[in-house]
Motif scaffolding. Structure first.
Motif, PDB file in Angstrom:
ATOM      1  N   ASP A 242      -2.303  -1.445 -32.052  1.00 29.54           N
ATOM      2  CA  ASP A 242      -3.457  -1.990 -31.330  1.00 29.54           C
ATOM      3  C   ASP A 242      -3.092  -2.311 -29.890  1.00 29.54           C
ATOM      4  OD1 ASP A 242      -5.114  -1.763 -33.500  1.00 29.54           O
ATOM      5  OD2 ASP A 242      -4.927  -3.852 -34.134  1.00 29.54           O
ATOM      6  N   ALA A 243      -1.888  -2.883 -29.696  1.00 26.79           N
ATOM      7  CA  ALA A 243      -1.436  -3.197 -28.339  1.00 26.79           C
ATOM      8  C   ALA A 243      -1.248  -1.921 -27.526  1.00 26.79           C
ATOM      9  CB  ALA A 243      -0.136  -4.002 -28.389  1.00 26.79           C
ATOM     10  N   LEU A 244      -0.633  -0.906 -28.148  1.00 27.67           N
ATOM     11  CA  LEU A 244      -0.448   0.378 -27.477  1.00 27.67           C
ATOM     12  C   LEU A 244      -1.796   0.992 -27.118  1.00 27.67           C
ATOM     13  CD1 LEU A 244       1.553   2.694 -26.692  1.00 27.67           C
ATOM     14  CD2 LEU A 244       1.194   3.605 -28.989  1.00 27.67           C
ATOM     15  N   GLN A 245      -2.743   0.883 -28.044  1.00 24.18           N
ATOM     16  CA  GLN A 245      -4.081   1.438 -27.812  1.00 24.18           C
ATOM     17  C   GLN A 245      -4.757   0.754 -26.635  1.00 24.18           C
ATOM     18  OE1 GLN A 245      -5.536   3.970 -29.078  1.00 24.18           O
ATOM     19  NE2 GLN A 245      -7.747   3.729 -28.841  1.00 24.18           N
ATOM     20  N   MET A 246      -4.595  -0.556 -26.524  1.00 24.13           N
ATOM     21  CA  MET A 246      -5.233  -1.304 -25.445  1.00 24.13           C
ATOM     22  C   MET A 246      -4.725  -0.829 -24.076  1.00 24.13           C
ATOM     23  SD  MET A 246      -5.311  -5.435 -24.881  1.00 24.13           S
ATOM     24  CE  MET A 246      -5.777  -5.660 -26.599  1.00 24.13           C
ATOM     25  N   VAL A 247      -3.399  -0.707 -23.958  1.00 28.67           N
ATOM     26  CA  VAL A 247      -2.828  -0.236 -22.696  1.00 28.67           C
ATOM     27  C   VAL A 247      -3.230   1.213 -22.426  1.00 28.67           C
ATOM     28  CG1 VAL A 247      -0.683   0.188 -21.430  1.00 28.67           C
ATOM     29  CG2 VAL A 247      -0.889  -1.830 -22.899  1.00 28.67           C
ATOM     30  N   PHE A 248      -3.233   2.023 -23.488  1.00 28.99           N
ATOM     31  CA  PHE A 248      -3.625   3.428 -23.360  1.00 28.99           C
ATOM     32  C   PHE A 248      -5.047   3.546 -22.805  1.00 28.99           C
ATOM     33  CE2 PHE A 248      -5.793   7.095 -25.231  1.00 28.99           C
ATOM     34  CZ  PHE A 248      -4.989   8.137 -24.783  1.00 28.99           C
ATOM     35  N   MET A 249      -5.956   2.753 -23.350  1.00 32.71           N
ATOM     36  CA  MET A 249      -7.353   2.813 -22.912  1.00 32.71           C
ATOM     37  C   MET A 249      -7.495   2.402 -21.446  1.00 32.71           C
ATOM     38  SD  MET A 249      -9.130   3.857 -25.571  1.00 32.71           S
ATOM     39  CE  MET A 249     -10.820   3.314 -25.375  1.00 32.71           C
ATOM     40  N   THR A 251      -4.951   2.380 -18.955  1.00 30.66           N
ATOM     41  CA  THR A 251      -4.136   3.039 -17.931  1.00 30.66           C
ATOM     42  C   THR A 251      -4.008   4.551 -18.085  1.00 30.66           C
ATOM     43  OG1 THR A 251      -2.075   2.701 -19.169  1.00 30.66           O
ATOM     44  CG2 THR A 251      -2.766   0.936 -17.677  1.00 30.66           C
ATOM     45  N   ILE A 252      -4.176   5.071 -19.275  1.00 21.50           N
ATOM     46  CA  ILE A 252      -3.976   6.505 -19.507  1.00 21.50           C
ATOM     47  C   ILE A 252      -5.302   7.249 -19.637  1.00 21.50           C
ATOM     48  CG2 ILE A 252      -2.919   8.248 -20.999  1.00 21.50           C
ATOM     49  CD1 ILE A 252      -0.902   6.478 -19.526  1.00 21.50           C
ATOM     50  N   LEU A 253      -6.195   6.724 -20.465  1.00 20.82           N
ATOM     51  CA  LEU A 253      -7.447   7.426 -20.770  1.00 20.82           C
ATOM     52  C   LEU A 253      -8.279   7.763 -19.533  1.00 20.82           C
ATOM     53  CD1 LEU A 253      -8.884   8.555 -23.248  1.00 20.82           C
ATOM     54  CD2 LEU A 253     -10.161   6.412 -23.411  1.00 20.82           C
ATOM     55  N   PRO A 254      -8.328   6.893 -18.505  1.00 24.85           N
ATOM     56  CA  PRO A 254      -9.133   7.246 -17.324  1.00 24.85           C
ATOM     57  C   PRO A 254      -8.708   8.549 -16.638  1.00 24.85           C
ATOM     58  CG  PRO A 254      -8.626   4.901 -17.309  1.00 24.85           C
ATOM     59  CD  PRO A 254      -7.819   5.513 -18.419  1.00 24.85           C
ATOM     60  N   HIS A 255      -7.476   9.007 -16.878  1.00 24.58           N
ATOM     61  CA  HIS A 255      -7.008  10.241 -16.250  1.00 24.58           C
ATOM     62  C   HIS A 255      -7.375  11.486 -17.067  1.00 24.58           C
ATOM     63  CE1 HIS A 255      -4.681   8.081 -13.238  1.00 24.58           C
ATOM     64  NE2 HIS A 255      -4.183   7.326 -14.202  1.00 24.58           N
ATOM     65  N   ILE A 256      -7.929  11.300 -18.269  1.00 23.52           N
ATOM     66  CA  ILE A 256      -8.243  12.429 -19.157  1.00 23.52           C
ATOM     67  C   ILE A 256      -9.736  12.724 -19.081  1.00 23.52           C
ATOM     68  CG2 ILE A 256      -8.179  13.274 -21.526  1.00 23.52           C
ATOM     69  CD1 ILE A 256      -5.790  11.414 -22.001  1.00 23.52           C
ATOM     70  N   ARG A 262     -13.850  19.459 -25.357  1.00 25.11           N
ATOM     71  CA  ARG A 262     -12.475  19.736 -24.941  1.00 25.11           C
ATOM     72  C   ARG A 262     -11.992  18.611 -24.036  1.00 25.11           C
ATOM     73  NH1 ARG A 262     -11.753  25.686 -22.702  1.00 25.11           N
ATOM     74  NH2 ARG A 262     -13.385  25.024 -21.262  1.00 25.11           N
ATOM     75  N   PHE A 263     -10.674  18.403 -24.023  1.00 23.93           N
ATOM     76  CA  PHE A 263     -10.094  17.294 -23.264  1.00 23.93           C
ATOM     77  C   PHE A 263      -9.034  17.847 -22.319  1.00 23.93           C
ATOM     78  CE2 PHE A 263     -11.497  15.948 -27.442  1.00 23.93           C
ATOM     79  CZ  PHE A 263     -12.383  14.932 -27.111  1.00 23.93           C
ATOM     80  N   PHE A 264      -9.174  17.513 -21.025  1.00 24.83           N
ATOM     81  CA  PHE A 264      -8.322  18.052 -19.977  1.00 24.83           C
ATOM     82  C   PHE A 264      -7.399  16.953 -19.460  1.00 24.83           C
ATOM     83  CE2 PHE A 264     -12.117  20.565 -20.236  1.00 24.83           C
ATOM     84  CZ  PHE A 264     -11.684  21.876 -20.052  1.00 24.83           C
ATOM     85  N   ILE A 265      -6.095  17.199 -19.542  1.00 21.30           N
ATOM     86  CA  ILE A 265      -5.081  16.221 -19.156  1.00 21.30           C
ATOM     87  C   ILE A 265      -4.303  16.773 -17.968  1.00 21.30           C
ATOM     88  CG2 ILE A 265      -3.093  14.875 -19.938  1.00 21.30           C
ATOM     89  CD1 ILE A 265      -4.008  15.489 -22.832  1.00 21.30           C
ATOM     90  N   PHE A 285      -7.133  12.161 -29.792  1.00 18.53           N
ATOM     91  CA  PHE A 285      -8.312  13.024 -29.846  1.00 18.53           C
ATOM     92  C   PHE A 285      -8.359  13.909 -31.087  1.00 18.53           C
ATOM     93  CE2 PHE A 285      -7.501  12.313 -25.282  1.00 18.53           C
ATOM     94  CZ  PHE A 285      -8.696  11.715 -24.949  1.00 18.53           C
ATOM     95  N   ILE A 286      -7.282  13.938 -31.856  1.00 18.41           N
ATOM     96  CA  ILE A 286      -7.235  14.848 -33.005  1.00 18.41           C
ATOM     97  C   ILE A 286      -7.321  14.042 -34.295  1.00 18.41           C
ATOM     98  CG2 ILE A 286      -5.917  16.642 -34.172  1.00 18.41           C
ATOM     99  CD1 ILE A 286      -4.632  17.340 -31.547  1.00 18.41           C
ATOM    100  N   PRO A 287      -8.459  14.063 -34.978  1.00 15.77           N
ATOM    101  CA  PRO A 287      -8.667  13.216 -36.162  1.00 15.77           C
ATOM    102  C   PRO A 287      -8.040  13.815 -37.408  1.00 15.77           C
ATOM    103  CG  PRO A 287     -10.625  14.506 -35.748  1.00 15.77           C
ATOM    104  CD  PRO A 287      -9.634  14.874 -34.670  1.00 15.77           C
TER     105      PRO A 287
END
Length: 473
Positions: A242-249, A251-256, A262-265, A285-287
């Protein structure tokens, strides 16, 4: 164990309120097999439902795998009647699902069960399905995923609340995750409940059964509380995720960038991220819990060092592809958007066709007529009274195209030869007469050459085929 009923009821009430598992006046569907865990769960919630202000509906499913399963669902129905709780019985053919969708038998049974429970939930107006997964199940699930090399979500195990598999619009609630199998057995004994025994649970050729019957006893010899230890490990790991997800959302997700499924990184940024965020950028992104460590490790290698056009593949049609300075996550089995310029049907569609009626689908109109008022250049001779269906393909469909002197080929091979995109193949309409594919509706019409070789002496009629868009083009 004398006070086990009081202890479990008190613990469950506190957990339900702490995690807000149910809302007041909510209707829930409980999946009950007749085994210890689900029988105890239904009995407990039947006792607590006035206090929790919830409405209960029981659902029980016969997978069609064992002859005694029919008696088991009748047993559950009688049990529900004694508790004065409405109950729905369901029956399925898991073996057929196993063959048609090429799933493992266990996965086919799981899908059939959740499809049934979801159907019952929608029919009775519920958005929550409740199952009897308990602490021992949690421990076995964590071991199962660790042995297979899964990380991240796999090591988290089961959550109190998650989307229903295959039906993410519904909630799946597991209120017994801190209750042991031994406690549930004691509860059943104290309350006079006699669960049914599923003999397939002893089949150690099934991985989960092997973990339960062979591996867990070995671990319990080292630590008698190993189920609790593994459950705590899962909870600690879930909190860290959950902590990793929070930081990911943040700092990382805005760049994707997402576009039509489709998802562009950006590749340069991806290479700079910590490996934990690199993995997260893929798994977010892959369930699929079918991904292994090797899948992800290979994808990271391709992402960082692969040449333009390099591809890393995942289960269920997903792939990561390198396009110069970008990484693309996409599912080649699912079209981002179905084209509108060709006739396509929703997958697994079947439409009975009557002469003279007009049928609308996906912006197109289709009809069969015995006169040529539509001025169609496409005609077909069919037996009088024939059953005519417009549908999508089935796994073993075959076809005799014109120009092949009556030789047959599979619809799959025909579509491959005509370069129909894989994502569109399940949506291409087929015209079927008396279970024979006579026409494929793809850009132009293809009529079976030898269709009437076995119908020489049958009364026949000529029909004219009309297919156009709703605006007449």
């Amino acid at each position: 164990m004398k006070e086990i009923t009081h202890l479990i009821n008190a613990k469950l009430t506190a957990l339900i309120r702490q995690h807000q598992l149910f809302s007041p006046h909510e209707k829930i569907v409980i999946g009950v097999s007749g085994g210890t865990d689900s029988l105890a769960l239904a009995h407990i919630l039947a006792d607590l439902h006035p206090k929790l202000q919830i409405q209960i509906h029981i659902a029980t499913f016969n997978h069609g795998l064992r002859p005694e399963a029919e008696a088991e669902i009748q047993f559950v129905q009688t049990f529900a009647q004694r508790l004065n709780i409405p109950c729905t019985l369901g029956r399925g053919n898991v073996l057929a699902l196993y063959h048609t969708e090429k799933l493992t038998l266990e996965e086919a049974a799981r899908k059939a069960r959740y499809d049934f429970l979801s159907e019952v939930a929608r029919r009775v107006g519920a958005t929550t399905i409740v199952t009897g997964h308990h602490q021992d199940d949690q421990a076995e699930t964590v071991l199962f995923h660790l042995v297979r090399g899964a990380g991240g979500a796999g090591a988290v195990g089961m959550k109190w609340v998650s989307p229903v598999p295959y039906h993410p619009e519904l909630r799946l609630v597991r209120p017994l995750l801190t209750t042991t199998r031994a406690e549930l057995e004691a509860y059943c004994q104290q309350n006079g409940l006699i669960p049914v025994q599923d003999p397939s649970n002893a089949d150690v050729t099934i991985t989960r059964n092997a973990i339960r019957n062979q591996i867990m006893p070995l671990l319990q010899a080292i630590n008698p509380q190993v189920s609790g230890a593994l459950a705590r490990f899962a909870q600690i790991h879930a909190d860290e995720q959950d902590a990793l997800q929070m930081v990911f959302m943040q700092t990382i997700l805005p760049h994707i960038r997402a576009d039509k499924g489709r998802f562009f990184i950006p590749r340069t940024k991806f290479i700079q991220w910590h490996v934990a965020y690199q993995r997260k950028a893929i798994t977010h992104f892959i369930p699929s819990l079918n991904m292994t460590y090797d899948h992800i490790a290979h994808a990271l290698e391709v992402a960082k060092r692969g040449q333009n056009g390099a591809v890393a593949q995942f289960p269920q049609g997903w792939q990561l592809r390198v396009i110069y300075d970008e990484l693309v996550l996409e599912n080649i089995a699912i079209p981002a958007e179905l084209p509108q310029n060709i006739p396509l049907l929703p997958q697994n569609t079947s439409i009975p066709i009557e002469l003279g009626r007009l049928y609308d689908f996906g912006g197109w109109q289709f009809s069969l007529n015995q006169n040529n008022e539509a001025h169609s250049s496409h005609t077909l001779i069919i037996p009088n009274g024939a059953q005519v269906i417009l549908r999508t393909r089935l796994p073993k469909d075959r076809f005799a195209p014109m120009g092949m002197n009556g030789a047959h080929q599979t619809i799959k091979d025909w579509m491959i030869n005509h370069k129909i995109p894989q994502a569109l193949r399940p949506h291409v309409p087929l015209l079927v007469v008396d279970d024979v594919v006579v026409m494929i509706l793809w850009e132009r019409f293809f009529v079976a050459h030898s269709f009437f070789s076995t119908h020489e002496n049958m009364p026949k009629c000529e029909v004219f085929i009309s297919l156009s868009t709703n605006n007449g083009r």
